[in-house]
Design an enzyme around this catalytic site. Structure first.
Site, PDB file in Angstrom:
ATOM      1  N   TYR A 177      -8.337  63.639 -61.561  1.00  0.00           N
ATOM      2  CA  TYR A 177      -7.877  63.928 -60.360  1.00  0.00           C
ATOM      3  C   TYR A 177      -6.644  64.466 -59.621  1.00  0.00           C
ATOM      4  CZ  TYR A 177      -4.677  61.267 -64.395  1.00  0.00           C
ATOM      5  OH  TYR A 177      -4.470  60.656 -65.560  1.00  0.00           O
TER       6      TYR A 177
ATOM      7  N   HIS B  20      -2.312  61.098 -68.921  1.00  0.00           N
ATOM      8  CA  HIS B  20      -1.435  59.945 -69.143  1.00  0.00           C
ATOM      9  C   HIS B  20      -0.949  59.044 -70.338  1.00  0.00           C
ATOM     10  CE1 HIS B  20       0.579  56.069 -67.786  1.00  0.00           C
ATOM     11  NE2 HIS B  20      -0.600  55.270 -68.087  1.00  0.00           N
TER      12      HIS B  20
ATOM     13  N   ARG C 248       3.699  65.364 -66.331  1.00  0.00           N
ATOM     14  CA  ARG C 248       3.405  65.571 -67.770  1.00  0.00           C
ATOM     15  C   ARG C 248       1.671  66.297 -67.783  1.00  0.00           C
ATOM     16  NH1 ARG C 248      -1.778  62.758 -66.447  1.00  0.00           N
ATOM     17  NH2 ARG C 248      -1.327  60.639 -65.193  1.00  0.00           N
TER      18      ARG C 248
END
Length: 358
Positions: free
Chosen positions: A269, A260, A256
């Site tokens: 992250y 998220h 992606r």
């Protein structure tokens, strides 16, 4: 066949848009219409996705789960299905929903928090998006089992992310699917992260596909950014299921591009170098567009014309969704319990005393 491809990585189209020998064989079997269809759906889904992120930032829809970067996995797999098949999506399969026949305006309504966005038209076998992780996988296996008992030819596919394979629902579903050899396809879009947790911290198994071995059915790993490979692998899995040969676990390795959801900050992250590698060098739409242009099936002018048509369709769907009659406040209670509990009855009465104001 799939039974001989366990944990093999299947790729037909390179990131540079070049076909392999096996890729040429698959390519030559496709009609010109199908070749163009892959492009049109992927570009349409991407434009819808980018527009949805903008709508969320404008406060016109709620928190949104973007899918950019995963178009090939969704389009390639969904175009291999037929109208008789059952689809059990997670919260990121907007592209699959469109191909299945869900009106675009209703997909927007879903992200506006409207229950109407969960109900597909008559004859569209699409279940509502599942937000709880992995709960839709046993449901899909159950539907496939019902199909087998009724001697129907439909298959059921569950879409989920890599994080779902860390849930008990996934393993229970695999166990039932393997034991009863049901016509189910477990389609994992492995985008590398369960929100902020990398796959290496979720599983000691290097791949998702190899987990199928424990349940005695095929697991196959495919380049999820290669629409041709995804389509072909999915087609084979469907043929296996219809022939009574049981389930297949497909791991589509993808990425992606964004966070998220619009409530997430992926820069906390994911290393920038990793994102750059996937976004700049492994983009599914870019590689397929290169192939079409090299084959003389798409021109720059046709590309612009299609983008304009997509924009018009999306604009119309947004207008339709935003002009819908506002949901009555009672909807807060209408779809929670078959019979309201004392607590919900009390809240409902309080709402009515306030004249329906929340």
């Amino acid at each position: 066949m799939l039974g001989q491809l366990e944990t093999t990585y299947v790729q037909y189209l390179s990131p540079e848009g070049k076909l392999s020998v096996a890729g040429h064989a698959v390519w030559n079997q496709l009609s010109a219409e199908m070749k163009i269809s892959f492009y049109r759906w992927m570009s349409f889904v991407r434009m819808f996705d980018r527009r949805s992120v903008i709508l969320q930032r404008q406060g016109r829809i709620g928190t949104y789960a973007a899918l950019e970067g995963q178009e090939a996995a969704q389009v390639g797999s969904a175009l291999a299905l037929s109208k008789e098949d059952w689809i059990f999506p997670s919260y990121r399969e907007h592209g699959v929903a469109m191909i299945a026949g869900m009106p675009l305006s209703q997909i927007f309504l879903y992200w506006m928090g409207r229950v109407e966005g969960c109900k597909p038209p008559e004859g569209v076998r699409l279940l509502p998006p599942s937000v709880p992780i992995a709960t839709q996988i046993p449901h899909a296996v159950g539907a496939a089992w019902a199909s087998k008992l009724k001697k129907e030819t439909s298959v059921a596919v569950a879409y989920f992310g890599d994080g779902a394979t860390s849930e008990g629902d996934f393993h229970e579903a695999c166990n039932f699917a393997g034991v009863f050899r049901v016509p189910a396809i477990l389609f994992c879009q492995n985008n590398g992260y369960a929100i902020s947790v990398p796959f290496s911290r979720q599983s000691a198994s290097p791949t998702v596909a190899e987990k199928a071995k424990a349940y005695n059915f095929p697991g196959i790993r495919v380049d999820g950014n290669d629409v041709l490979a995804v389509y072909d692998v999915m087609k084979q899995a469907i043929e296996r299921a219809r022939a009574g040969e049981g389930p297949t676990l497909i791991e589509a390795v993808t990425y992606r591009k964004g966070p998220h959801t619009t409530a997430d900050d992926a820069t906390r992250y994911r290393p920038a170098s990793e994102v750059e590698e996937w976004v700049k060098h492994k983009d599914p739409l870019t590689r397929y567009t290169r192939l079409l242009k090299a084959e003389g099936l798409l021109s720059d002018a046709e590309e612009r014309e299609w983008e304009a048509e997509c924009k018009a369709q999306i604009d119309s769907a947004i207008k339709e969704a935003e002009s819908s009659v506002p949901a009555p406040p009672e909807h807060l209670f209408a779809h929670v319990y078959a019979k309201l509990t004392p607590n919900e009855l009390r809240q409902q009465q309080q709402l009515r005393k306030r004249g329906g104001r929340r």
